[in-house]
Design a protein around this motif. Sequence first.
Motif, mmCIF file in Angstrom:
data_model
loop_
_atom_site.group_PDB
_atom_site.id
_atom_site.type_symbol
_atom_site.label_atom_id
_atom_site.label_comp_id
_atom_site.label_asym_id
_atom_site.label_seq_id
_atom_site.Cartn_x
_atom_site.Cartn_y
_atom_site.Cartn_z
ATOM 1 N N PHE A 95 9.071 17.194 -3.060
ATOM 2 C CA PHE A 95 8.049 16.238 -3.485
ATOM 3 C C PHE A 95 8.306 15.750 -4.915
ATOM 4 C CE2 PHE A 95 3.977 14.987 -5.257
ATOM 5 C CZ PHE A 95 3.471 14.157 -4.265
ATOM 6 N N ALA A 96 8.687 16.667 -5.803
ATOM 7 C CA ALA A 96 8.941 16.276 -7.190
ATOM 8 C C ALA A 96 10.107 15.292 -7.278
ATOM 9 C CB ALA A 96 9.211 17.514 -8.043
ATOM 10 N N ALA A 97 11.193 15.592 -6.551
ATOM 11 C CA ALA A 97 12.353 14.703 -6.574
ATOM 12 C C ALA A 97 12.023 13.340 -5.977
ATOM 13 C CB ALA A 97 13.513 15.355 -5.816
ATOM 14 N N LEU A 98 11.273 13.334 -4.857
ATOM 15 C CA LEU A 98 10.908 12.076 -4.223
ATOM 16 C C LEU A 98 9.983 11.254 -5.127
ATOM 17 C CD1 LEU A 98 11.008 10.255 -1.741
ATOM 18 C CD2 LEU A 98 9.056 11.532 -0.811
ATOM 19 N N ALA A 99 9.013 11.929 -5.788
ATOM 20 C CA ALA A 99 8.095 11.220 -6.678
ATOM 21 C C ALA A 99 8.831 10.610 -7.860
ATOM 22 C CB ALA A 99 7.002 12.164 -7.159
ATOM 23 N N LEU A 100 9.788 11.344 -8.420
ATOM 24 C CA LEU A 100 10.571 10.814 -9.535
ATOM 25 C C LEU A 100 11.381 9.595 -9.119
ATOM 26 C CD1 LEU A 100 11.837 14.079 -11.283
ATOM 27 C CD2 LEU A 100 10.345 12.345 -12.275
ATOM 28 N N GLN A 101 12.012 9.667 -7.941
ATOM 29 C CA GLN A 101 12.837 8.552 -7.498
ATOM 30 C C GLN A 101 11.989 7.311 -7.186
ATOM 31 O OE1 GLN A 101 16.442 8.279 -7.295
ATOM 32 N NE2 GLN A 101 15.476 6.274 -7.376
ATOM 33 N N VAL A 102 10.852 7.512 -6.545
ATOM 34 C CA VAL A 102 9.967 6.375 -6.267
ATOM 35 C C VAL A 102 9.482 5.741 -7.567
ATOM 36 C CG1 VAL A 102 7.738 5.723 -5.289
ATOM 37 C CG2 VAL A 102 9.264 7.231 -4.009
ATOM 38 N N ALA A 103 9.141 6.578 -8.558
ATOM 39 C CA ALA A 103 8.711 6.047 -9.850
ATOM 40 C C ALA A 103 9.831 5.240 -10.507
ATOM 41 C CB ALA A 103 8.267 7.190 -10.761
ATOM 42 N N MET A 146 2.498 9.521 -10.905
ATOM 43 C CA MET A 146 3.615 10.386 -10.518
ATOM 44 C C MET A 146 3.460 11.782 -11.113
ATOM 45 S SD MET A 146 6.688 11.813 -11.758
ATOM 46 C CE MET A 146 6.996 10.816 -13.210
ATOM 47 N N LEU A 147 3.121 11.850 -12.415
ATOM 48 C CA LEU A 147 2.979 13.137 -13.078
ATOM 49 C C LEU A 147 1.810 13.932 -12.500
ATOM 50 C CD1 LEU A 147 3.792 15.101 -15.308
ATOM 51 C CD2 LEU A 147 2.334 13.799 -16.877
ATOM 52 N N LEU A 148 0.675 13.280 -12.286
ATOM 53 C CA LEU A 148 -0.485 13.971 -11.746
ATOM 54 C C LEU A 148 -0.239 14.447 -10.312
ATOM 55 C CD1 LEU A 148 -3.382 11.716 -13.113
ATOM 56 C CD2 LEU A 148 -2.688 13.980 -13.928
ATOM 57 N N SER A 149 0.474 13.637 -9.524
ATOM 58 C CA SER A 149 0.744 14.038 -8.143
ATOM 59 C C SER A 149 1.676 15.245 -8.082
ATOM 60 C CB SER A 149 1.352 12.865 -7.363
ATOM 61 O OG SER A 149 2.584 12.466 -7.943
ATOM 62 N N ILE A 150 2.652 15.298 -8.986
ATOM 63 C CA ILE A 150 3.544 16.461 -9.025
ATOM 64 C C ILE A 150 2.771 17.716 -9.430
ATOM 65 C CG2 ILE A 150 5.504 17.488 -10.250
ATOM 66 C CD1 ILE A 150 6.801 14.759 -10.316
ATOM 67 N N ILE A 158 -6.028 19.352 -11.392
ATOM 68 C CA ILE A 158 -5.965 18.184 -12.280
ATOM 69 C C ILE A 158 -7.327 17.534 -12.485
ATOM 70 C CG2 ILE A 158 -3.586 17.713 -11.596
ATOM 71 C CD1 ILE A 158 -4.656 15.427 -9.852
ATOM 72 N N THR A 159 -8.387 18.084 -11.894
ATOM 73 C CA THR A 159 -9.716 17.485 -12.042
ATOM 74 C C THR A 159 -10.153 17.475 -13.496
ATOM 75 O OG1 THR A 159 -10.301 18.281 -9.837
ATOM 76 C CG2 THR A 159 -12.097 17.577 -11.283
ATOM 77 N N ALA A 160 -10.014 18.608 -14.154
ATOM 78 C CA ALA A 160 -10.394 18.684 -15.570
ATOM 79 C C ALA A 160 -9.501 17.802 -16.425
ATOM 80 C CB ALA A 160 -10.316 20.129 -16.051
ATOM 81 N N LEU A 161 -8.212 17.710 -16.057
ATOM 82 C CA LEU A 161 -7.292 16.867 -16.816
ATOM 83 C C LEU A 161 -7.664 15.395 -16.704
ATOM 84 C CD1 LEU A 161 -4.722 16.575 -18.497
ATOM 85 C CD2 LEU A 161 -3.410 16.547 -16.359
ATOM 86 N N VAL A 162 -7.987 14.947 -15.489
ATOM 87 C CA VAL A 162 -8.378 13.552 -15.289
ATOM 88 C C VAL A 162 -9.672 13.248 -16.029
ATOM 89 C CG1 VAL A 162 -9.094 11.859 -13.568
ATOM 90 C CG2 VAL A 162 -7.160 13.373 -13.087
ATOM 91 N N ALA A 163 -10.641 14.192 -15.983
ATOM 92 C CA ALA A 163 -11.912 13.989 -16.682
ATOM 93 C C ALA A 163 -11.706 13.900 -18.188
ATOM 94 C CB ALA A 163 -12.879 15.111 -16.345
ATOM 95 N N SER A 164 -10.866 14.772 -18.720
ATOM 96 C CA SER A 164 -10.609 14.738 -20.159
ATOM 97 C C SER A 164 -9.891 13.458 -20.565
ATOM 98 C CB SER A 164 -9.785 15.958 -20.573
ATOM 99 O OG SER A 164 -8.524 15.958 -19.909
#
Length: 377
Positions: A95-103, A146-150, A158-164
Amino acid sequence: MEQWTIWLERDLWLNVAIVVVATVLIYSVLRTLVNTLHKRLKAWSKDQDGNWQHFVAVVIGRTNRLLLLAFSLLLALRLPELPGSWHSALSHTWFAALALQVALWVDSGVRLWSRSLVMGRNGGSYNPVMTTIISIMILIVVWSVMLLSILANLGVDITALVASLGVGGIAVALAVQTVLGDVFASLSIGVDKPFEIGDFVVFGEVAGTIEHIGLKTTRIRSLSGEQVVCANADLLRQVVHNYKRMDTRRIVFKFGINYDTPSDKVRQVSETVGDIIRATPKTRFDRAHFLGFDESQLTFEVVYIVLTSDYNQYMDIQQEINLQLLDALRELDVRFALPRRDLRLVGERMPVLKVAGLPQPAQSEGNEADQRLPRFS
């Protein structure tokens, strides 16, 4: 000794050899497919940036070799038997490799799109500031997602991260709201395009040519030579006259003739003005009328259209019309009006002017009810 025994097992080295060979073969096949597809699409596009083949070719050309090698390794690792924990780690790595390539693909596509807009592909160039702002916003969203999905795939909450991030974004927006207002005003200028670089504009007491449209300010070279810097938000609040987009000019001018002019010659003046304007190139006559009775003159109003937006050409045309009108009125024996005043003394005698060396006229007796002084013109 047991650890060294594990490394000496035949099955382990056999699996390693299978993974290495499979990785090399898969990488070679994938690399060949990517290169072949890239070359075919580039050949079909005939090196023109304006078609979809070139767009796809550039995006595919952005395929990262390191990520391609990682894909090959991940595929090869599926061949031998691995513990269950390895399968979980491999799924996260996939998933990380695919997300990086799509980005990377999306990043390349957005940059190519913005560059094509600035350079005028597919008709008409766009404001570079506007396209830059939009592309930066899109890229920020893409890489953030991409970063949040990884992180989410790795099990991070990531809920607290998105809220912050949301609270921090609101705080930053409040702190720099003036700057953001100018930035969004620049974006509005780029989208709506009320003016562009090179346009001659007039607003308030400023008249000049647009030199630069930035994120916060617009710079204008005034007629007197200095550079005027205006905030984008303040500029959009004003009424801006864009003379660069003016195709024609509607000209209205007036002139006056003497009150002693006979009515038949007054009629001829209107006809003469119309004939002069019709004979002048790059003009379209509208009307010429005896407008009214003003102080010291009979006023005419003339309206015509100049079929060009160039101001210097308009002034040349107006000068030629004025010169021909001056000659035509002289031929008609019609005089331009000059300011004059008639003064009268009622119930008084005309003052006697005594000049040395000249005989003095005899004074007439009696009351003069109305005597007129000389006329001054």
